[in-house]
Each structure stands twice: as structure tokens, then as C-alpha cells.
Design a protein around this motif. Structure first.
Motif, PDB file in Angstrom:
ATOM      1  N   GLY A   8       0.819  -1.209   0.000  1.00 13.29           N
ATOM      2  CA  GLY A   8       0.000   0.000   0.000  1.00 13.29           C
ATOM      3  C   GLY A   8       0.847   1.250   0.000  1.00 13.29           C
ATOM      4  N   ASP A   9       0.172   2.375  -0.115  1.00 14.16           N
ATOM      5  CA  ASP A   9       0.889   3.650  -0.183  1.00 14.16           C
ATOM      6  C   ASP A   9       0.734   4.479   1.086  1.00 14.16           C
ATOM      7  OD1 ASP A   9      -1.719   4.427  -0.359  1.00 14.16           O
ATOM      8  OD2 ASP A   9      -1.572   5.266  -2.374  1.00 14.16           O
ATOM      9  N   THR A  10       0.354   3.796   2.172  1.00 13.85           N
ATOM     10  CA  THR A  10       0.166   4.492   3.440  1.00 13.85           C
ATOM     11  C   THR A  10       0.867   3.715   4.548  1.00 13.85           C
ATOM     12  OG1 THR A  10      -2.001   5.278   2.706  1.00 13.85           O
ATOM     13  CG2 THR A  10      -1.536   5.378   5.074  1.00 13.85           C
ATOM     14  N   ALA A  11       1.611   4.418   5.351  1.00 15.99           N
ATOM     15  CA  ALA A  11       2.264   3.773   6.497  1.00 15.99           C
ATOM     16  C   ALA A  11       1.253   3.617   7.623  1.00 15.99           C
ATOM     17  CB  ALA A  11       3.446   4.609   6.964  1.00 15.99           C
ATOM     18  N   THR A  12       1.064   2.397   8.055  1.00 15.87           N
ATOM     19  CA  THR A  12       0.174   2.152   9.195  1.00 15.87           C
ATOM     20  C   THR A  12       1.036   1.977  10.448  1.00 15.87           C
ATOM     21  OG1 THR A  12       0.202  -0.241   8.861  1.00 15.87           O
ATOM     22  CG2 THR A  12      -1.492   1.021   7.688  1.00 15.87           C
ATOM     23  N   PRO A  13       0.407   1.996  11.622  1.00 16.73           N
ATOM     24  CA  PRO A  13       1.198   1.845  12.856  1.00 16.73           C
ATOM     25  C   PRO A  13       2.066   0.594  12.827  1.00 16.73           C
ATOM     26  CG  PRO A  13      -1.036   2.497  13.372  1.00 16.73           C
ATOM     27  CD  PRO A  13      -1.024   2.190  11.903  1.00 16.73           C
ATOM     28  N   PHE A  14       3.226   0.667  13.451  1.00 19.63           N
ATOM     29  CA  PHE A  14       4.150  -0.468  13.460  1.00 19.63           C
ATOM     30  C   PHE A  14       3.466  -1.690  14.058  1.00 19.63           C
ATOM     31  CE2 PHE A  14       7.409  -3.164  15.333  1.00 19.63           C
ATOM     32  CZ  PHE A  14       8.250  -3.328  14.236  1.00 19.63           C
ATOM     33  N   GLU A  15       3.656  -2.806  13.380  1.00 12.59           N
ATOM     34  CA  GLU A  15       3.048  -4.054  13.831  1.00 12.59           C
ATOM     35  C   GLU A  15       3.968  -4.725  14.855  1.00 12.59           C
ATOM     36  OE1 GLU A  15       0.925  -7.497  11.377  1.00 12.59           O
ATOM     37  OE2 GLU A  15       3.073  -7.457  11.083  1.00 12.59           O
ATOM     38  N   HIS A  16       3.723  -4.468  16.111  1.00 13.25           N
ATOM     39  CA  HIS A  16       4.547  -5.083  17.148  1.00 13.25           C
ATOM     40  C   HIS A  16       4.235  -6.574  17.234  1.00 13.25           C
ATOM     41  CE1 HIS A  16       6.427  -1.506  18.921  1.00 13.25           C
ATOM     42  NE2 HIS A  16       5.301  -0.884  18.632  1.00 13.25           N
ATOM     43  N   ARG A  17       5.284  -7.366  17.217  1.00 17.14           N
ATOM     44  CA  ARG A  17       5.128  -8.798  17.375  1.00 17.14           C
ATOM     45  C   ARG A  17       5.854  -9.228  18.645  1.00 17.14           C
ATOM     46  NH1 ARG A  17       5.568  -9.376  11.043  1.00 17.14           N
ATOM     47  NH2 ARG A  17       7.821  -9.260  11.277  1.00 17.14           N
ATOM     48  N   SER A  18       5.431 -10.373  19.190  1.00 18.12           N
ATOM     49  CA  SER A  18       6.056 -10.840  20.430  1.00 18.12           C
ATOM     50  C   SER A  18       7.503 -11.241  20.169  1.00 18.12           C
ATOM     51  CB  SER A  18       5.287 -12.026  21.004  1.00 18.12           C
ATOM     52  OG  SER A  18       5.481 -13.161  20.175  1.00 18.12           O
ATOM     53  N   TYR A  19       8.298 -11.275  21.229  1.00 15.54           N
ATOM     54  CA  TYR A  19       9.695 -11.707  21.084  1.00 15.54           C
ATOM     55  C   TYR A  19       9.756 -13.127  20.516  1.00 15.54           C
ATOM     56  CZ  TYR A  19      14.474 -12.999  22.071  1.00 15.54           C
ATOM     57  OH  TYR A  19      15.760 -13.431  21.929  1.00 15.54           O
ATOM     58  N   GLY A  20       8.891 -14.005  21.038  1.00 17.59           N
ATOM     59  CA  GLY A  20       8.912 -15.389  20.562  1.00 17.59           C
ATOM     60  C   GLY A  20       8.567 -15.498  19.088  1.00 17.59           C
ATOM     61  N   ASP A  21       7.635 -14.684  18.651  1.00 15.33           N
ATOM     62  CA  ASP A  21       7.250 -14.688  17.243  1.00 15.33           C
ATOM     63  C   ASP A  21       8.419 -14.228  16.378  1.00 15.33           C
ATOM     64  OD1 ASP A  21       5.950 -14.619  14.849  1.00 15.33           O
ATOM     65  OD2 ASP A  21       4.409 -13.178  15.435  1.00 15.33           O
ATOM     66  N   GLU A  22       9.049 -13.128  16.771  1.00 18.13           N
ATOM     67  CA  GLU A  22      10.183 -12.622  15.982  1.00 18.13           C
ATOM     68  C   GLU A  22      11.354 -13.599  16.015  1.00 18.13           C
ATOM     69  OE1 GLU A  22      10.164 -10.383  13.888  1.00 18.13           O
ATOM     70  OE2 GLU A  22       8.965  -8.665  14.486  1.00 18.13           O
ATOM     71  N   LEU A  23      11.594 -14.197  17.188  1.00 18.48           N
ATOM     72  CA  LEU A  23      12.699 -15.156  17.294  1.00 18.48           C
ATOM     73  C   LEU A  23      12.493 -16.321  16.341  1.00 18.48           C
ATOM     74  CD1 LEU A  23      15.276 -16.211  18.662  1.00 18.48           C
ATOM     75  CD2 LEU A  23      13.817 -17.231  20.443  1.00 18.48           C
ATOM     76  N   ALA A  24      11.278 -16.841  16.298  1.00 21.36           N
ATOM     77  CA  ALA A  24      11.002 -17.969  15.400  1.00 21.36           C
ATOM     78  C   ALA A  24      11.217 -17.569  13.940  1.00 21.36           C
ATOM     79  CB  ALA A  24       9.570 -18.454  15.601  1.00 21.36           C
ATOM     80  N   ARG A  25      10.815 -16.355  13.600  1.00 16.50           N
ATOM     81  CA  ARG A  25      11.033 -15.892  12.219  1.00 16.50           C
ATOM     82  C   ARG A  25      12.532 -15.787  11.923  1.00 16.50           C
ATOM     83  NH1 ARG A  25       6.207 -12.791  10.163  1.00 16.50           N
ATOM     84  NH2 ARG A  25       4.585 -13.046  11.731  1.00 16.50           N
ATOM     85  N   CYS A  26      13.275 -15.263  12.896  1.00 16.32           N
ATOM     86  CA  CYS A  26      14.725 -15.122  12.704  1.00 16.32           C
ATOM     87  C   CYS A  26      15.412 -16.480  12.590  1.00 16.32           C
ATOM     88  CB  CYS A  26      15.326 -14.336  13.862  1.00 16.32           C
ATOM     89  SG  CYS A  26      14.850 -12.589  13.927  1.00 16.32           S
ATOM     90  N   GLN A  27      14.896 -17.471  13.340  1.00 15.51           N
ATOM     91  CA  GLN A  27      15.549 -18.781  13.353  1.00 15.51           C
ATOM     92  C   GLN A  27      15.410 -19.520  12.026  1.00 15.51           C
ATOM     93  OE1 GLN A  27      13.753 -20.418  16.914  1.00 15.51           O
ATOM     94  NE2 GLN A  27      15.596 -20.002  18.129  1.00 15.51           N
ATOM     95  N   ARG A  28      14.594 -19.046  11.153  1.00 16.80           N
ATOM     96  CA  ARG A  28      14.572 -19.616   9.796  1.00 16.80           C
ATOM     97  C   ARG A  28      15.882 -19.317   9.072  1.00 16.80           C
ATOM     98  NH1 ARG A  28      11.738 -21.524   5.625  1.00 16.80           N
ATOM     99  NH2 ARG A  28      11.918 -20.545   3.592  1.00 16.80           N
ATOM    100  N   TYR A  29      16.594 -18.280   9.539  1.00 14.55           N
ATOM    101  CA  TYR A  29      17.811 -17.824   8.861  1.00 14.55           C
ATOM    102  C   TYR A  29      19.075 -18.057   9.691  1.00 14.55           C
ATOM    103  CZ  TYR A  29      14.172 -15.595   6.178  1.00 14.55           C
ATOM    104  OH  TYR A  29      13.047 -15.382   5.425  1.00 14.55           O
ATOM    105  N   TYR A  30      18.933 -18.018  10.985  1.00 19.54           N
ATOM    106  CA  TYR A  30      20.099 -18.223  11.850  1.00 19.54           C
ATOM    107  C   TYR A  30      19.601 -18.789  13.181  1.00 19.54           C
ATOM    108  CZ  TYR A  30      24.366 -17.400  14.486  1.00 19.54           C
ATOM    109  OH  TYR A  30      25.497 -17.568  15.251  1.00 19.54           O
TER     110      TYR A  30
END
Lengths: 360, 60
Positions: A253-275
Motif C-alpha cells: 500500500g501507499d500508506t504507512a500504518t502503525p508499526f506491527e509489534h510482534r512478540s519476542y517469541g514470534d520474531e525469534l522464530a522468524r529469525c531462526q529460519r535464517y540463523y
């Protein structure tokens, strides 16, 4: 003050659901009118919460993933930097990614320094690149530096190799500022539907003259002149200059919406796909074998990795071991294999641990 | 590409004698690199082999 009480809201024709063609704002907050209402952020670890490799690395002079926030890759060849996960952040955030200059270097015309995040093509198919319906994306972020002026943020497309440099301005020194950039969709070149890098959000802090003279605000086939077009400041000019960022969001989209805060566990799992850092594992293998024998243990990764990862394997203690390595490595797990070096007696690995790297 | 300094590379075989991975020293760290073209370390090893600046030794 008036109060509006209605039983229904219909469109201009008097029936059907109403639309908000110019977007919808409630209070001062833009509500998404394009794309999904959740999982909007294409950036992983946008709030800089996860730092599996460590929180700081000094003496950085080369490209690569450093001991700081996961998924952010330093890119360039100018200056000596301390890269860190910092606790200085704007309200609502706890961390930022910081680059602090510790030694200057003469800026040549083909020198630069930047940080970027690469995004897998299979996570971008809803952008519909390569079609007439290609979607715009909006990059938003909080940024702070002691060096004011014009910076370049390039949305580089790996598939077809194109630059899309857009500038933003840091107006006040040592002050967190919120920035948004809109990139039009690419109606010509599609994004490969695979696990390789297709888009990179690249933030420049240093750029030599060969990279800055091109046009900004549009997509063009890769050329040095558009790599960091419009970039006009040099954070690498004096020791203790710094640049830091957090709240990075790339969304349809062409509009910035509020930052989508995710839980630490959610972000960690996403990161662990790469490292994956499993340095706190405590594996134990032992055997009574003859020379050349093997003993191994299978470890399953907590999430399927992007590709079969490179394995760093070590231990706190061992005896009569020829090697202790990762073997039969797959995206879902691997064997940690001990080979013995002598005949007879006991052989063991104690306190075995590992890291797995499948970064883009 | 990353500026990887690869100082050694040697194939490691599995139980059946097939090449399983490459034990490589990259930027001073020894690691096991799987034979996966999507792995950036493997891609860089093969790029340097293609360029003639690196040789992968046979397994012991």
C-alpha cells in the motif's frame, strides 16, 4: 458536540458497503485499506528485539551479518564501525540497530557503507510484481543520527537487478524522527517464487560519488549511479558519528500504518529460519570404540530453515576426538557427528553446542 | 556478496563414502557447509573455485 447515531452506513448509491478510496484515518492513525490487517510487516525483527549472535561487534570493516540485531546485514567497504543492538529507542520501542564510527577512512568514489535486509521472493508474491496490478509498498522507520541531511534508502530488486532509490532527510541531530517512503509496484519484472532474495531494503550512511549522481524516486535497471542516488551525507566522516534505526516496516500500500509489534517469541522464530544459535545446548556423546569409529546425535531445528545451514559445532570438553562436526545437514535438522582418533579407551564430547546459518 | 575469507575447504564423506559437506574455514571459523546451492557459504565456495582462487581438497 454532535453525536451521530445511525442504523447503517451505505455507499454513495444508497446501497452496498461503503468504501474509503482515500484511506481511512481514525484519530491520527491510518487504518489499513490495502493488504491484510495482520502480518503486514514484510521486515523481520523490525523492532530490533532479537540479537542471537550477540549485542555488539567492534572493528567491523567488511560486509556480512554481525553480532547485533538478527537479519540485518552490513554492506560496504568504508570506515571502521561498532555495530550493536542499542537500548536507545523512541517511545514504544526497546531497542534499535546502531552503527557507530570508530575510525575514519578516505571516501573514494566507489566506497559506501549501508545496512540492509533481504526478503525471500516467496514471501512477496502478493505484491503482484510483473503484472499490471503490481502493488506499491511503503517503508516506514524511526531513525536518529548526529549527522543531519539527506540519506538514501534503496529498494533493490534482485530479480532483474534494479535500483529504486528514494531520499529522506534527518532534520535534527540526536533526535528520533519518523520517516515514510512509498515505492511504486514493478509492473514489468516479477519476483521469483523461491527461497532466494528478491527485494532488499538498503539504508545508506556513506556513499561515494559514483553511487549518488543518478535520479531518485523511480525504479531503474541497476547502475552504480542509482545505487545510492541522492545520498548527500557522510556518517563516516568523523569518529563517533552514528546512525541508528528501529521500527522498520515494509507493507503493501501507499500508506504507512502503525508499526506491527510482534512478540519476542514470534520474531525469534522468524529469525531462526535464517540463523539459529544453540550455544546454550549441552550435548553429550561418548563411546568405547576403535580408531575411525563414529558416534552421532540427531538435532532437530526448532523451525524449518530457509536452506540447509552451515554448521558451527564445538564443545566445552572432549577426549580422543578427531573431529566433531555437523553432517547430513538438512533444513529440518542434522547429525552432530563425533569421530574418534585412537584405538581403545573412552571417547567423549561434553557440552556440545552449535549454530546454524542459512542467511540470505 | 559477502567478503568471505575462505582459507581452507575439504570434502567430508558420509558413512557410504559420498561427499556430505565441506569443512571450510571462513573468516577464521571452521564450519560444515552443506552442498546446497541456496546456502550462501556454499555458493561463495563454488564461486571462488570457479574463479580459480580456491581448491576443495578430497576427503581424507
Amino acid at each position: 458536540m454532535s453525536t451521530l447515531k445511525v442504523d447503517s452506513i451505505v455507499d454513495g448509491g444508497g446501497s452496498g458497503a461503503p468504501t474509503a478510496p482515500n484511506g481511512l484515518t481514525v484519530g491520527t492513525t491510518a487504518i489499513p485499506t490495502t493488504g491484510p490487517l495482520s502480518n503486514r510487516n514484510l521486515i523481520i525483527n523490525g523492532a530490533m528485539q532479537v540479537a542471537q549472535r550477540g549485542t555488539s561487534e567492534t572493528g567491523v570493516t567488511t560486509s556480512g551479518y554481525k553480532n547485533a540485531c538478527d537479519r540485518y546485514r552490513c554492506n560496504g567497504n568504508n570506515g571502521t564501525w561498532t555495530i550493536s543492538q542499542d537500548t536507545d529507542a523512541p517511545e514504544g520501542f526497546s531497542n534499535s540497530f546502531k552503527m557507530l564510527l570508530t575510525a575514519t577512512e578516505v571516501l573514494g568514489n566507489i566506497d559506501y557503507w549501508a545496512v540492509e535486509q533481504k526478503i525471500e521472493g516467496q514471501n512477496l508474491q502478493h505484491l503482484k510484481y510483473g503484472t499490471a496490478s503490481a502493488q506499491s509498498v511503503t517503508l516506514s522507520f524511526w531513525v536518529k543520527s548526529n549527522v543531519t541531511g539527506t540519506y538514501c534508502a534503496n529498494l533493490y530488486q534482485d530479480d532483474g537487478a534494479s535500483n529504486y532509490p528514494v531520499t529522506y532527510t534527518i532534520d535534527a541531530a540526536d533526535t528520533w524522527e519518523y520517516k515514510t517512503i512509498v515505492y511504486d509496484g514493478n509492473t514489468v519484472t516479477s519476483l521469483d517464487n523461491d527461497n532466494a532474495s528478491s527485494l532488499r531494503a538498503t539504508f545508506f550512511v556513506v556513499a561515494g560519488s559514483d553511487y549518488t549522481s543518478g535520479a531518485t524516486g523511480s525504479r531503474a535497471a541497476y547502475a552504480n549511479a542509482t545505487f545510492a542516488a541522492g545520498h548527500a551525507v557522510n556518517v563516516g566522516s568523523a569518529v563517533n558519528n552514528y546512525w541508528q534505526i528501529t521500527g522498520v516496516q515494509l507493507e503493501v500500500g501507499d500508506t504507512a500504518t502503525p508499526f506491527e509489534h510482534r512478540s519476542y517469541g514470534d520474531e525469534l522464530a522468524r529469525c531462526q529460519r535464517y540463523y539459529l544459535d544453540a550455544s546454550d545446548a549441552y550435548l553429550f556423546l561418548d563411546a568405547y570404540q576403535t580408531s575411525g569409529a563414529y558416534s552421532s546425535v540427531y538435532v532437530a531445528f526448532p523451525t524449518t530453515m530457509r536452506a540447509a545451514p552451515s554448521m558451527f559445532v564445538s564443545s566445552t570438553d572432549s577426549s580422543n576426538i578427531q573431529s566433531f562436526v555437523g553432517a547430513s545437514v538438512r533444513t529440518t535438522g542434522c547429525r552432530l557427528e563425533m569421530r574418534v582418533s585412537a584405538s581403545g579407551g573412552r571417547f567423549y564430547i561434553a557440552g556440545g553446542y552449535y549454530t546454524a546459518d542459512a542467511e540470505l | 556478496m559477502d567478503n568471505m575469507n575462505i582459507t581452507s575447504a575439504q570434502y567430508v564423506t558420509d558413512f557410504e563414502g559420498n561427499n556430505d559437506n565441506i569443512r571450510a574455514t571462513i573468516d577464521g571459523t571452521e564450519m560444515s557447509v552443506p552442498l546446497d546451492e541456496a546456502n550462501r557459504h556454499y555458493a561463495e565456495i563454488m564461486r571462488q573455485v570457479e574463479a580459480g582462487t580456491l581448491t576443495i581438497l578430497d576427503a581424507d
